[in-house]
Motif scaffolding. Structure first.
Motif, PDB file in Angstrom:
ATOM      1  N   THR A   1       0.466   7.434   1.645  1.00 15.12           N
ATOM      2  CA  THR A   1       1.071   7.946   2.796  1.00 15.12           C
ATOM      3  C   THR A   1       0.153   8.770   3.784  1.00 15.12           C
TER       4      THR A   1
ATOM      5  N   LYS B   1       7.294  -0.287   8.186  1.00 17.11           N
ATOM      6  CA  LYS B   1       7.875  -0.121   6.688  1.00 17.11           C
ATOM      7  C   LYS B   1       9.088   0.700   6.966  1.00 17.11           C
TER       8      LYS B   1
ATOM      9  N   CYS C   1       0.710  -1.193  -0.038  1.00 13.87           N
ATOM     10  CA  CYS C   1      -0.045   0.172   0.076  1.00 13.87           C
ATOM     11  C   CYS C   1       1.047   1.376   0.082  1.00 13.87           C
ATOM     12  N   ASP C   2       0.882   2.158  -1.098  1.00 16.59           N
ATOM     13  CA  ASP C   2       1.700   3.079  -1.082  1.00 16.59           C
ATOM     14  C   ASP C   2       1.245   4.456  -0.662  1.00 16.59           C
TER      15      ASP C   2
ATOM     16  N   GLN D   1      -1.099  -5.601   3.777  1.00 16.83           N
ATOM     17  CA  GLN D   1      -1.157  -4.512   3.019  1.00 16.83           C
ATOM     18  C   GLN D   1      -2.469  -4.123   2.540  1.00 16.83           C
TER      19      GLN D   1
ATOM     20  N   ASP E   1       9.841   3.277   5.198  1.00 15.22           N
ATOM     21  CA  ASP E   1       9.393   4.787   5.165  1.00 15.22           C
ATOM     22  C   ASP E   1       8.628   5.352   6.703  1.00 15.22           C
TER      23      ASP E   1
ATOM     24  N   TYR F   1      -4.638  -0.848   2.904  1.00 15.30           N
ATOM     25  CA  TYR F   1      -5.169  -0.062   1.580  1.00 15.30           C
ATOM     26  C   TYR F   1      -6.584   0.114   1.562  1.00 15.30           C
TER      27      TYR F   1
ATOM     28  N   ASP G   1      -6.335   4.196   1.609  1.00  8.94           N
ATOM     29  CA  ASP G   1      -6.102   4.858   0.210  1.00  8.94           C
ATOM     30  C   ASP G   1      -7.236   5.634   0.118  1.00  8.94           C
TER      31      ASP G   1
END
Ligand SMILES: NC(=O)c1ccc[n+]([C@@H]2O[C@H](COP(=O)([O-])OP(=O)(O)OC[C@H]3O[C@@H](n4cnc5c(N)ncnc54)[C@H](OP(=O)(O)O)[C@@H]3O)[C@@H](O)[C@H]2O)c1
Length: 330
Positions: free
Chosen positions: A11, A67, A8-9, A261, A69, A265, A269
């Protein structure tokens, strides 16, 4: 471990948001809790085993960043709390909901994650087959009890039901929903996971029909992941089946962080916030078994679930919510 996993990108931060996760003391639920805590949410672990829940909270506080990040978000974690919940007891679900409704001013995200797999035949104290109640009916009741609170918590609320690809092998055995005539643990699990998707679809439909906006509903398959979910396989299949399952999934499928993930998400998201009533896998839409898309089937399960909770299925969702809320009023 499968190296091409979709992460899941998003942020997105969840500062000021409250999330309830069932079965968050281990596996996918715990990793989901870790991620959402990292994003600033107040994360409530609704768990049966309090010792494991306390250990999970300690672990998340000590290692909040799941993660790479995560380090960027240091010092901006949220808050963690534990509530007692045993989904195999309607009494426990009602007590948990009552405490949440009394003590929590808002709830924005409910993640129905807890589950059992390959459990030998047993009935709960409420007279239902164990998978059916722990994986579906307990969550059905919890969701309906918490819905009025989500409704009052503002737009952008989400309900997420952790299902499984196993639903492809499922049927809702309306004539023998407790599988008393012919029991198989796989059959029971697959039925309960198909029920998770049918509930998602029918709830999205009922919310739309009642013109209740701002609450979206999702179902998902997390992937195959070595967790404690296989703990009963050794008793039901053959000695060592649990270890074999975990070795196989560890070798070829996801680790637990990757397995969380798609849940994350669906919870955060931004694009998914525009959707409801759908099923996801690997952080995107996925195909379901045709039975999971049958509107008559999902309505029939909704009515059956109401009856198993000794409720008359009402025409209007609002009327049903009022009736169900009265059960915990005094
Ligand atoms: N792992 C996989 O490969 C996989 C694949 C597809 C779908 N899933 C789904 O993913 C979800 C999470 O599973 P997982 O793999 O993370 O397994 P897990 O580590 O065994 O986690 C399951 C959680 O559910 C809780 N739970 C079980 N019965 C409960 C009850 N009656 N009341 C309250 N909590 C209860 C467990 O609590 P206790 O510690 O008290 O038992 C545990 O916290 C499940 O819904 C499962 O069906 C998993």
């Amino acid at each position: 471990m499968w190296p091409f996993n979709i992460m899941c990108d998003s942020t997105a931060r969840l500062d000021g948001k409250t999330v309830v996760i069932t079965g968050a003391n281990s596996g996918i639920g715990k990793e989901t809790a870790r991620d959402l805590y990292r994003r600033g949410a107040r994360v409530i672990l609704a768990c049966r085993n309090m010792e494991k829940a306390n250990a999970a909270v300690d672990d998340i506080k000590r290692n909040p960043f799941s993660k790479v990040d995560g380090q960027q978000l240091k010092d901006k974690t949220g808050d963690l709390a534990i509530y007692q919940l045993d989904l195999s007891s309607f009494q426990s679900v009602r007590e948990c909901a009552k405490s949440l409704l009394t003590k929590e001013p808002v709830i924005h995200i409910l993640i129905n994650n807890a589950g059992i797999f390959m459990y030998p035949f047993e009935k709960t104290e409420d007279g239902n087959e164990m998978h059916l109640q722990s994986n579906h009916l307990g969550h059905f009741l919890l969701t309906l009890l918490l819905l009025p609170k989500l409704r009052l918590s503002g737009f952008g609320c989400r309900i997420i039901n952790v299902s499984s690809i196993a639903h492809w092998f499922g049927n809702i055995n309306f004539d023998d929903i407790n599988l008393e005539k012919f029991y198989g643990p796989w059959k029971a699990y697959a039925q309960s996971k198909l029920a998770n998707i049918l509930f998602t679809k029918e709830l999205a439909h009922q919310l739309a029909k009642a013109e209740i906006e701002g609450i979206n509903v999702y179902a998902l398959h997390p992937g195959l992941i070595p967790t404690e979910i296989s703990r009963h396989s050794g008793d039901t299949f053959f000695y060592g089946a649990d270890k074999l399952f975990n070795f196989f999934t560890w070798m070829f499928f996801k680790n637990v962080m990757q397995g969380a993930q798609t849940t994350i998400y669906c919870a955060v998201d931004e694009k998914v916030g525009e959707e409801t009533g759908l099923y996801y896998s690997d952080c995107s839409h996925a195909m379901t078994y045709s039975k999971a898309m049958n509107a008559d089937y999902s309505k029939k399960l909704w009515d059956t679930s109401c009856r198993l909770l000794h409720l008359e299925p009402e025409e209007s969702l609002v009327a049903l919510l009022n009736t169900i809320s009265r059960q915990i009023a005094d």
